[in-house]
Design a protein around this motif. Sequence first.
Motif, PDB file in Angstrom:
ATOM      1  N   UNK A 289     -14.057  -6.841 -11.919  1.00  5.85           N
ATOM      2  CA  UNK A 289     -13.514  -7.089 -13.142  1.00  5.85           C
ATOM      3  C   UNK A 289     -12.975  -5.760 -14.212  1.00  5.85           C
ATOM      4  N   UNK A 290     -14.227  -4.641 -13.729  1.00  7.94           N
ATOM      5  CA  UNK A 290     -14.140  -3.772 -14.594  1.00  7.94           C
ATOM      6  C   UNK A 290     -13.005  -3.464 -13.956  1.00  7.94           C
ATOM      7  N   UNK A 291     -13.054  -2.282 -12.594  1.00  8.73           N
ATOM      8  CA  UNK A 291     -11.976  -1.738 -12.143  1.00  8.73           C
ATOM      9  C   UNK A 291     -10.610  -2.103 -12.744  1.00  8.73           C
ATOM     10  N   UNK A 292      -9.936  -3.196 -12.638  1.00 10.68           N
ATOM     11  CA  UNK A 292      -8.858  -3.931 -12.951  1.00 10.68           C
ATOM     12  C   UNK A 292      -8.309  -2.988 -14.696  1.00 10.68           C
ATOM     13  N   UNK A 293     -10.230  -3.373 -15.871  1.00 16.35           N
ATOM     14  CA  UNK A 293     -10.185  -2.524 -16.682  1.00 16.35           C
ATOM     15  C   UNK A 293      -9.631  -1.919 -16.929  1.00 16.35           C
ATOM     16  N   UNK A 294     -10.185  -0.966 -16.320  1.00 17.23           N
ATOM     17  CA  UNK A 294     -10.282   0.253 -15.855  1.00 17.23           C
ATOM     18  C   UNK A 294      -8.775   1.179 -15.381  1.00 17.23           C
ATOM     19  N   UNK A 295      -7.956   0.635 -14.227  1.00 20.37           N
ATOM     20  CA  UNK A 295      -6.988   0.465 -14.002  1.00 20.37           C
ATOM     21  C   UNK A 295      -5.334   0.201 -14.752  1.00 20.37           C
ATOM     22  N   UNK A 296      -5.878  -0.687 -15.750  1.00 20.64           N
ATOM     23  CA  UNK A 296      -5.208  -1.040 -16.979  1.00 20.64           C
ATOM     24  C   UNK A 296      -5.021   0.448 -17.164  1.00 20.64           C
ATOM     25  N   UNK A 297      -6.177   0.795 -18.135  1.00 25.10           N
ATOM     26  CA  UNK A 297      -5.784   1.785 -19.503  1.00 25.10           C
ATOM     27  C   UNK A 297      -5.504   2.852 -18.408  1.00 25.10           C
ATOM     28  N   UNK A 298      -5.976   3.143 -17.810  1.00 28.42           N
ATOM     29  CA  UNK A 298      -5.911   4.551 -16.761  1.00 28.42           C
ATOM     30  C   UNK A 298      -3.845   4.560 -17.294  1.00 28.42           C
ATOM     31  N   UNK A 299      -3.403   3.620 -16.972  1.00 27.48           N
ATOM     32  CA  UNK A 299      -1.926   3.495 -17.412  1.00 27.48           C
ATOM     33  C   UNK A 299      -1.512   3.184 -18.293  1.00 27.48           C
ATOM     34  N   UNK A 300      -2.291   3.172 -19.499  1.00 31.66           N
ATOM     35  CA  UNK A 300      -1.939   2.619 -20.656  1.00 31.66           C
ATOM     36  C   UNK A 300      -1.002   1.106 -21.330  1.00 31.66           C
ATOM     37  N   UNK A 301      -1.922   0.284 -20.273  1.00 30.52           N
ATOM     38  CA  UNK A 301      -1.471  -0.795 -20.398  1.00 30.52           C
ATOM     39  C   UNK A 301      -2.125  -1.693 -21.231  1.00 30.52           C
ATOM     40  N   UNK A 302      -1.883  -2.441 -21.541  1.00 40.09           N
ATOM     41  CA  UNK A 302      -3.266  -3.909 -21.879  1.00 40.09           C
ATOM     42  C   UNK A 302      -3.358  -5.084 -20.799  1.00 40.09           C
ATOM     43  N   UNK A 303      -4.529  -4.660 -21.071  1.00 35.13           N
ATOM     44  CA  UNK A 303      -5.564  -5.184 -19.839  1.00 35.13           C
ATOM     45  C   UNK A 303      -5.425  -6.738 -19.907  1.00 35.13           C
ATOM     46  N   UNK A 304      -5.404  -7.481 -20.943  1.00 35.87           N
ATOM     47  CA  UNK A 304      -5.557  -8.727 -21.688  1.00 35.87           C
ATOM     48  C   UNK A 304      -5.165  -9.601 -19.965  1.00 35.87           C
ATOM     49  N   UNK A 305      -3.657  -8.919 -20.061  1.00 30.05           N
ATOM     50  CA  UNK A 305      -3.240 -10.357 -19.349  1.00 30.05           C
ATOM     51  C   UNK A 305      -3.530  -9.883 -17.789  1.00 30.05           C
ATOM     52  N   UNK A 306      -3.513  -8.653 -16.992  1.00 23.62           N
ATOM     53  CA  UNK A 306      -4.382  -8.426 -15.581  1.00 23.62           C
ATOM     54  C   UNK A 306      -5.850  -9.201 -15.768  1.00 23.62           C
ATOM     55  N   UNK A 307      -6.761  -8.773 -16.749  1.00 18.97           N
ATOM     56  CA  UNK A 307      -8.284  -9.617 -16.562  1.00 18.97           C
ATOM     57  C   UNK A 307      -8.094 -11.136 -16.695  1.00 18.97           C
ATOM     58  N   UNK A 308      -7.036 -11.887 -17.285  1.00 17.52           N
ATOM     59  CA  UNK A 308      -6.672 -13.358 -16.973  1.00 17.52           C
ATOM     60  C   UNK A 308      -6.555 -13.711 -15.541  1.00 17.52           C
ATOM     61  N   UNK A 309      -5.338 -12.379 -14.922  1.00 22.33           N
ATOM     62  CA  UNK A 309      -4.991 -12.980 -13.128  1.00 22.33           C
ATOM     63  C   UNK A 309      -5.945 -13.251 -12.759  1.00 22.33           C
ATOM     64  N   UNK A 310      -7.600 -11.753 -13.123  1.00 23.82           N
ATOM     65  CA  UNK A 310      -8.210 -11.377 -12.574  1.00 23.82           C
ATOM     66  C   UNK A 310      -9.195 -12.907 -12.254  1.00 23.82           C
TER      67      UNK A 310
END
Length: 243
Positions: free
Chosen positions: A59-80
Amino acid sequence: MRRWKALPAALDPSARELVLQLRQLKDARELSLAQVAAKTGYSASSWERYLAGRNLPPRQAVEAFARAYGADPDRLLALHEVAAVTWAGAAVPERRAAAPPDTPADPPAPQPAPERPRRGRRIRIAVVAGVLVMSATAVLLAIRPWHDSGSAAPPSYVCRITRTDGLWYAGLSRTRTDLVQQGMAGAEVAEVQCLLKRAGFPPGDVDGIYGDLTQRAVRRLQTKHHLAVDGVVGPHTWKALRG
């Protein structure tokens, strides 16, 4: 744009959707795996496995990935969250080794009778099941905020085109990096539709629904600006829309 290898056929749909979203983010900025590793704290070889669908990223990797690209991580974290549940349940049981030829196999040891779950344990199981159902519902809402229930009307949007600091805005969203693609709905989609209309690529009604007409208009805009023609609005397409 990088040509990705096909994902494993046995990959669960929720995990597949998560990996596809991560791939699209990476394509939008075209960072190398080494740069991704430096921005997220997870190694390049780990990201190679995550993006190939061989391992589920933490989960932490997904959140860090989203922030690295300037994207909102909420959608990715819900999928994860849903992918993690299905991934854990997809483990293949180990096959028992066959006995050597002419060697009788040992008889199976007697198994104790299964323990009946205590009342407290049954309550905990019911609570966990309820949480999983709520998580799955949250993913669907995150991907598509509303649907036609036969009685509720979709939200309406009005384009209020302005130009600020050399950039065009329609008054519905100010993002310049979030991914917007077919199947999504909401204010960001309506912002895309307004800006497409302003640029001379009519997407149909400004209804906040990313359908076929909107995708075709995005593709025409991308062709004009010599971008990757994938129908996905990422940072480069936002730049063309707002510039």
